[in-house]
Design an enzyme around this catalytic site. Structure first.
Site, PDB file in Angstrom:
ATOM      1  N   GLU A 127     -19.012   8.952   5.997  1.00 30.98           N
ATOM      2  CA  GLU A 127     -18.598   8.756   4.607  1.00 30.98           C
ATOM      3  C   GLU A 127     -18.110   7.305   4.863  1.00 30.98           C
ATOM      4  O   GLU A 127     -17.901   6.229   5.837  1.00 30.98           O
ATOM      5  CB  GLU A 127     -17.520   9.094   4.060  1.00 30.98           C
ATOM      6  CG  GLU A 127     -17.419  11.078   4.288  1.00 30.98           C
ATOM      7  CD  GLU A 127     -15.970  11.710   3.038  1.00 30.98           C
ATOM      8  OE1 GLU A 127     -14.723  11.572   4.116  1.00 30.98           O
ATOM      9  OE2 GLU A 127     -16.345  12.902   2.727  1.00 30.98           O
ATOM     10  N   HIS A 243     -10.835   6.989  -6.726  1.00 29.52           N
ATOM     11  CA  HIS A 243     -11.689   7.798  -5.997  1.00 29.52           C
ATOM     12  C   HIS A 243     -12.861   7.035  -7.191  1.00 29.52           C
ATOM     13  O   HIS A 243     -12.468   7.295  -8.708  1.00 29.52           O
ATOM     14  CB  HIS A 243     -11.863   9.212  -6.211  1.00 29.52           C
ATOM     15  CG  HIS A 243     -13.121   9.489  -5.338  1.00 29.52           C
ATOM     16  ND1 HIS A 243     -14.758   9.627  -5.841  1.00 29.52           N
ATOM     17  CD2 HIS A 243     -12.636  10.266  -4.186  1.00 29.52           C
ATOM     18  CE1 HIS A 243     -14.799  10.201  -4.419  1.00 29.52           C
ATOM     19  NE2 HIS A 243     -14.816  10.864  -3.543  1.00 29.52           N
ATOM     20  N   ARG A 289     -13.221   2.938  -0.455  1.00 29.60           N
ATOM     21  CA  ARG A 289     -13.568   3.248  -1.668  1.00 29.60           C
ATOM     22  C   ARG A 289     -13.319   2.744  -2.408  1.00 29.60           C
ATOM     23  O   ARG A 289     -12.962   2.523  -4.037  1.00 29.60           O
ATOM     24  CB  ARG A 289     -13.043   4.620  -1.678  1.00 29.60           C
ATOM     25  CG  ARG A 289     -11.837   5.146  -1.079  1.00 29.60           C
ATOM     26  CD  ARG A 289     -11.529   6.647  -1.325  1.00 29.60           C
ATOM     27  NE  ARG A 289     -12.381   7.291  -0.672  1.00 29.60           N
ATOM     28  CZ  ARG A 289     -12.143   8.821  -0.599  1.00 29.60           C
ATOM     29  NH1 ARG A 289     -10.659   8.649  -0.709  1.00 29.60           N
ATOM     30  NH2 ARG A 289     -12.649   9.865   0.311  1.00 29.60           N
ATOM     31  N   HIS A 351      -6.331   9.921  -6.844  1.00 25.14           N
ATOM     32  CA  HIS A 351      -7.793  10.834  -5.787  1.00 25.14           C
ATOM     33  C   HIS A 351      -6.233  10.576  -5.196  1.00 25.14           C
ATOM     34  O   HIS A 351      -5.810  12.049  -4.551  1.00 25.14           O
ATOM     35  CB  HIS A 351      -8.262  10.150  -5.428  1.00 25.14           C
ATOM     36  CG  HIS A 351      -8.949  11.427  -5.165  1.00 25.14           C
ATOM     37  ND1 HIS A 351      -9.307  11.801  -4.904  1.00 25.14           N
ATOM     38  CD2 HIS A 351      -9.699  11.293  -3.354  1.00 25.14           C
ATOM     39  CE1 HIS A 351      -9.900  13.068  -3.794  1.00 25.14           C
ATOM     40  NE2 HIS A 351     -10.320  11.915  -3.149  1.00 25.14           N
ATOM     41  N   ARG A 386      -6.417   4.261   2.376  1.00 18.47           N
ATOM     42  CA  ARG A 386      -6.099   6.169   3.576  1.00 18.47           C
ATOM     43  C   ARG A 386      -7.912   5.782   4.163  1.00 18.47           C
ATOM     44  O   ARG A 386      -8.832   6.066   2.938  1.00 18.47           O
ATOM     45  CB  ARG A 386      -6.161   7.572   2.860  1.00 18.47           C
ATOM     46  CG  ARG A 386      -6.707   8.213   3.384  1.00 18.47           C
ATOM     47  CD  ARG A 386      -6.419   9.493   2.335  1.00 18.47           C
ATOM     48  NE  ARG A 386      -7.590   9.334   1.329  1.00 18.47           N
ATOM     49  CZ  ARG A 386      -8.435  11.198   0.824  1.00 18.47           C
ATOM     50  NH1 ARG A 386      -7.823  11.454   2.086  1.00 18.47           N
ATOM     51  NH2 ARG A 386      -9.216  10.827   0.512  1.00 18.47           N
TER      52      ARG A 386
HETATM   53  C1  LIG Z   1     -11.053  16.609  -5.350  1.00 17.75           C
HETATM   54  C2  LIG Z   1     -10.032  16.327  -3.797  1.00 17.75           C
HETATM   55  C3  LIG Z   1     -11.200  16.476  -3.210  1.00 17.75           C
HETATM   56  C4  LIG Z   1     -10.458  15.333  -1.817  1.00 17.75           C
HETATM   57  N1  LIG Z   1     -11.581  15.642  -0.449  1.00 17.75           N
HETATM   58  C5  LIG Z   1     -10.584  15.186   0.739  1.00 17.75           C
HETATM   59  C6  LIG Z   1     -11.527  15.395   1.784  1.00 17.75           C
HETATM   60  O1  LIG Z   1     -13.063  15.717   1.944  1.00 17.75           O
HETATM   61  N2  LIG Z   1     -10.819  15.034   2.892  1.00 17.75           N
HETATM   62  C7  LIG Z   1      -9.482  15.187   2.980  1.00 17.75           C
HETATM   63  O2  LIG Z   1      -8.938  14.440   3.805  1.00 17.75           O
HETATM   64  N3  LIG Z   1      -8.568  15.176   2.044  1.00 17.75           N
HETATM   65  C8  LIG Z   1      -9.561  15.329   0.617  1.00 17.75           C
HETATM   66  N4  LIG Z   1      -8.408  15.247  -0.378  1.00 17.75           N
HETATM   67  C9  LIG Z   1      -6.896  15.222  -0.137  1.00 17.75           C
HETATM   68  C10 LIG Z   1      -6.602  16.436   0.512  1.00 17.75           C
HETATM   69  O3  LIG Z   1      -6.885  17.862   0.114  1.00 17.75           O
HETATM   70  C11 LIG Z   1      -5.071  16.798   0.196  1.00 17.75           C
HETATM   71  O4  LIG Z   1      -4.502  15.290   0.416  1.00 17.75           O
HETATM   72  C12 LIG Z   1      -4.503  17.342   0.967  1.00 17.75           C
HETATM   73  O5  LIG Z   1      -5.334  19.051   0.824  1.00 17.75           O
HETATM   74  C13 LIG Z   1      -3.272  17.256   0.074  1.00 17.75           C
HETATM   75  O6  LIG Z   1      -2.705  18.863   0.511  1.00 17.75           O
HETATM   76  P1  LIG Z   1      -0.940  19.190   1.053  1.00 17.75           P
HETATM   77  O7  LIG Z   1      -0.599  20.234   1.279  1.00 17.75           O
HETATM   78  O8  LIG Z   1      -0.197  17.698   1.060  1.00 17.75           O
HETATM   79  O9  LIG Z   1      -1.404  19.714  -1.001  1.00 17.75           O
HETATM   80  P2  LIG Z   1      -1.617  20.763  -1.507  1.00 17.75           P
HETATM   81  O10 LIG Z   1      -2.339  20.838  -0.584  1.00 17.75           O
HETATM   82  O11 LIG Z   1      -1.755  19.020  -2.455  1.00 17.75           O
HETATM   83  O12 LIG Z   1      -0.441  21.788  -1.467  1.00 17.75           O
HETATM   84  C14 LIG Z   1       0.356  21.615  -2.605  1.00 17.75           C
HETATM   85  C15 LIG Z   1       1.928  22.501  -2.872  1.00 17.75           C
HETATM   86  O13 LIG Z   1       2.670  22.392  -3.598  1.00 17.75           O
HETATM   87  C16 LIG Z   1       3.069  23.183  -4.627  1.00 17.75           C
HETATM   88  N5  LIG Z   1       4.050  22.547  -5.311  1.00 17.75           N
HETATM   89  C17 LIG Z   1       4.000  21.321  -6.063  1.00 17.75           C
HETATM   90  N6  LIG Z   1       5.382  20.956  -6.411  1.00 17.75           N
HETATM   91  C18 LIG Z   1       5.940  22.282  -6.543  1.00 17.75           C
HETATM   92  C19 LIG Z   1       7.444  22.071  -7.352  1.00 17.75           C
HETATM   93  N7  LIG Z   1       7.851  21.788  -7.720  1.00 17.75           N
HETATM   94  N8  LIG Z   1       7.516  23.923  -6.614  1.00 17.75           N
HETATM   95  C20 LIG Z   1       7.002  24.616  -6.154  1.00 17.75           C
HETATM   96  N9  LIG Z   1       5.765  24.035  -5.622  1.00 17.75           N
HETATM   97  C21 LIG Z   1       5.461  22.931  -5.475  1.00 17.75           C
HETATM   98  C22 LIG Z   1       1.873  23.075  -5.330  1.00 17.75           C
HETATM   99  O14 LIG Z   1       2.240  24.609  -5.522  1.00 17.75           O
HETATM  100  C23 LIG Z   1       0.672  22.995  -4.018  1.00 17.75           C
HETATM  101  O15 LIG Z   1       1.080  24.549  -3.308  1.00 17.75           O
HETATM  102  C24 LIG Z   1      -9.595  15.310  -1.895  1.00 17.75           C
HETATM  103  C25 LIG Z   1      -8.869  15.847  -3.476  1.00 17.75           C
HETATM  104  C26 LIG Z   1      -8.186  15.858  -4.099  1.00 17.75           C
HETATM  105  C27 LIG Z   1      -8.221  16.200  -5.284  1.00 17.75           C
END
Ligand SMILES: Cc1cc2nc3c(=O)[nH]c(=O)nc-3n(C[C@H](O)[C@H](O)[C@H](O)COP(=O)(O)OP(=O)(O)OC[C@H]3O[C@@H](n4cnc5c(N)ncnc54)[C@H](O)[C@@H]3O)c2cc1C
Length: 534
Positions: A127, A243, A289, A351, A386
């Site tokens: 990437e 993105h 990006r 993103h 990032r």
């Molecule tokens: C389309 C897309 C593609 C991506 N591709 C990549 C990739 O290929 N590789 C990579 O490394 N990263 C990628 N990313 C980034 C990566 O997916 C995220 O940074 C990572 O998954 C975040 O994980 P997290 O556990 O911090 O949050 P999330 O997976 O977003 O989880 C957040 C959680 O918090 C909960 N929540 C939020 N607010 C509240 C509240 N008030 N009360 C209760 N629960 C709450 C939600 O319900 C959810 O369960 C991508 C992101 C997107 C959107």
């Protein structure tokens, strides 16, 4: 102080050892790690919507990890530091990257089936910004597979209880110590007062602040706003990554076209078929990006077009496209775009939040017993930008470190009950339109004034508007029934202000923060930090 309305006048108390707010890669990994380390402690995990509604589920490209002999840690570290443009914490970068193989092996042991090539080796993707092939992926649906595997794993533990559709409204913190959170059960409309030895925010990003985003609806920056109100330090919020390639179609909601497609030879073109990336960066379509997003933004402004094209059809055979990008192929076909035959219309979209709550690698913050991990945290890994596919990795590593710290600390921690929810004069709102109006307004001016290319004037305009809206929104908390939309609106507005204030204070262009009035980097590299009150 905000005085909050109440959903129904029922107060329910719950106690747990660990309250985890969020069920993406970081929240679920933390629960699993903790459950293994301290099997006698109770873990209570809540998610705002269903478990699969999270950024993690939508991750396509994969997880960056040094995996074969062509590559080494030093190369991955240097790539990350270069992307971070002088603001990474090198110690954190080294720790995350050298821990990657162990964390990935854990996922494999749990059952994630990363895509393999004909020889049976893992098919490593490349990437933008990576000097080597090092992205482990499950075709273009990595996040979905990782999330489903973690959901399966978490269900094996009796000491983990999960509640979906429970929305955290606010933390309870006193004197920089967090004792738990007020949480709205959206089905029963009851508000729970959940006290815990430690509260961990794993609430993901805040893409919904912007008009166009790749993020699902849950990404309203709740954790960052709650931590801010609790007194934690917030850092680097001006660095919101856009993105370059989100599907442009009136009915497509937030669908990202993976960067891996450019890694496999897809080329950006204007709608007349002219390539343009050679004008912007020597790496052409594989530039980092932020450069690609800015280049598309500049082309759209120059031509007045609504979108550009990403063309893989001219460079790869249909079989290759279908096997490497089945998710993108299927999704585009829903809109009658056959990516094996025609180019894909794309626009840049918000993103990833590189900033967040300032934490150590183990998620610890300046507020006692409050931890933040995943995209809501600012550990120092990403700096001013990032590197692609480093964020799932950060979630895994920080969850692991956080669990180790909590397991060590637990004997010193106790549950402190806290005061009941104070009901305001709330009545059910008949004026839902004011909430959606404010929401739209924020997303639109954030896009236009605090987007990919900024100026001082635009930032000042945004600041005036957000101050006005914050006043109005705080008023709703006196008058309206608490529901998820209102909770999210207040958090969106808070995070929008954090981004605006941080962007104004950075008098330079660095990483993904680009201000036309200060087009160069200053010699002083520093974090932007904010703490209540601003
Ligand atoms: C389309 C897309 C593609 C991506 N591709 C990549 C990739 O290929 N590789 C990579 O490394 N990263 C990628 N990313 C980034 C990566 O997916 C995220 O940074 C990572 O998954 C975040 O994980 P997290 O556990 O911090 O949050 P999330 O997976 O977003 O989880 C957040 C959680 O918090 C909960 N929540 C939020 N607010 C509240 C509240 N008030 N009360 C209760 N629960 C709450 C939600 O319900 C959810 O369960 C991508 C992101 C997107 C959107």
């Amino acid at each position: 102080m905000y005085k909050l309305g109440i959903a129904k006048k029922i107060l329910l108390k719950l106690k747990t050892d660990f309250l985890i707010i969020g069920g993406g890669v970081s929240g679920l990994s933390l629960a699993i790690n903790l459950a293994n380390l301290v099997p006698d402690e109770n873990i209570f995990l809540i998610t705002k919507e269903s478990l699969i509604d999270c950024n993690t589920y939508y991750a396509q490209g994969g997880i960056a990890c040094v995996w074969n002999n062509n590559d080494n840690f030093e190369k991955h570290i240097q790539d990350t530091l270069i992307a971070g443009d002088g603001l990474c914490d090198e110690k954190v970068v080294r720790a995350v990257i050298t821990n990657a193989p162990e964390r990935v092996i854990e996922l494999i042991d749990m059952g994630v089936k990363f895509t393999q090539n004909a020889e049976g080796d893992y098919d490593l993707g490349k990437e933008g910004g990576h000097s080597e092939r090092r992205i482990l992926h499950v075709n273009d649906q990595t996040g979905q597979n990782v999330e489903q595997t973690l959901i399966k794993e978490v269900s094996k533990f009796n000491n983990i209880q999960i509640k979906q559709n429970w929305c955290a409204i606010n933390l309870f913190s006193n004197n920089f110590r967090c004792d738990g959170a007020y949480v709205l059960d959206q089905e029963s409309e009851e508000i729970y007062n959940i006290s815990a030895k430690a509260t961990i925010l794993a609430t993901g990003g805040a893409g919904k602040i912007y008009l166009y985003t790749t993020n699902p609806d849950v990404a309203s920056g709740d954790g960052i706003a709650m931590a801010y109100r609790a007194g934690a330090i917030i850092a680097n919020m001006e660095f919101y990554q856009f993105h370059p390639t989100c599907l442009y179609h009136p009915y497509a909601k937030s669908f990202l076209i993976t960067e891996a497609m450019r890694g496999e030879g897809a080329v950006l073109k204007d709608i007349r078929g002219n390539k343009f990336m050679q004008k912007y960066h020597p790496s052409n379509d594989l530039a980092p990006r932020d450069i690609v997003s800015r280049a598309i933004d500049a082309e759209l402004k120059r031509t007045g077009d609504d979108y550009v094209y990403l063309d893989i059809a001219s460079y790869k055979k249909p079989d290759f496209i279908k096997t490497h990008f089945p998710g993108v192929y299927d999704e585009c076909m829903k809109f009658n775009i056959d990516i094996t035959k025609e180019p894909i219309p794309v626009v840049p979209a918000a993103h990833y939040s590189c900033g967040g709550v300032l934490t150590k690698l183990d998620g610890s913050t300046k507020v006692k017993n409050l931890y933040v991990i995943g995209e809501s945290a600012c550990t120092g890994l990403h700096g001013a930008n990032r590197l692609a596919s480093n964020s799932l990795l950060e979630g895994l590593v920080c969850a692991h470190e956080c669990a180790n710290t909590l397991a060590k600390e637990v004997k010193n921690l106790k549950i402190n009950e806290f005061k009941e929810w104070e009901p305001g004069n709330a009545v059910p709102s008949t004026e839902a339109v004011v909430i959606s109006q404010n929401w739209d307004e924020i997303r639109r001016f954030m896009w236009n004034y605090v987007g990919i290319v900024r100026t001082d004037l635009r930032l000042q305009r945004a600041k005036k508007r957000i101050n006005l809206l914050l006043d109005e929104i705080n008023q709703y908390y006196w008058d309206f029934k608490i529901e998820k939309n209102l909770v999210e609106l207040r958090n969106l507005a808070t995070v929008a202000k954090l981004i605006i204030v941080s962007a104004i204070s950075r008098k330079e262009s660095r990483g993904i923060h680009y201000n036309i009035d200060y087009p160069d980097k200053s010699t002083m590299s520093r974090l932007t930090t904010l703490r209540r009150p601003w």
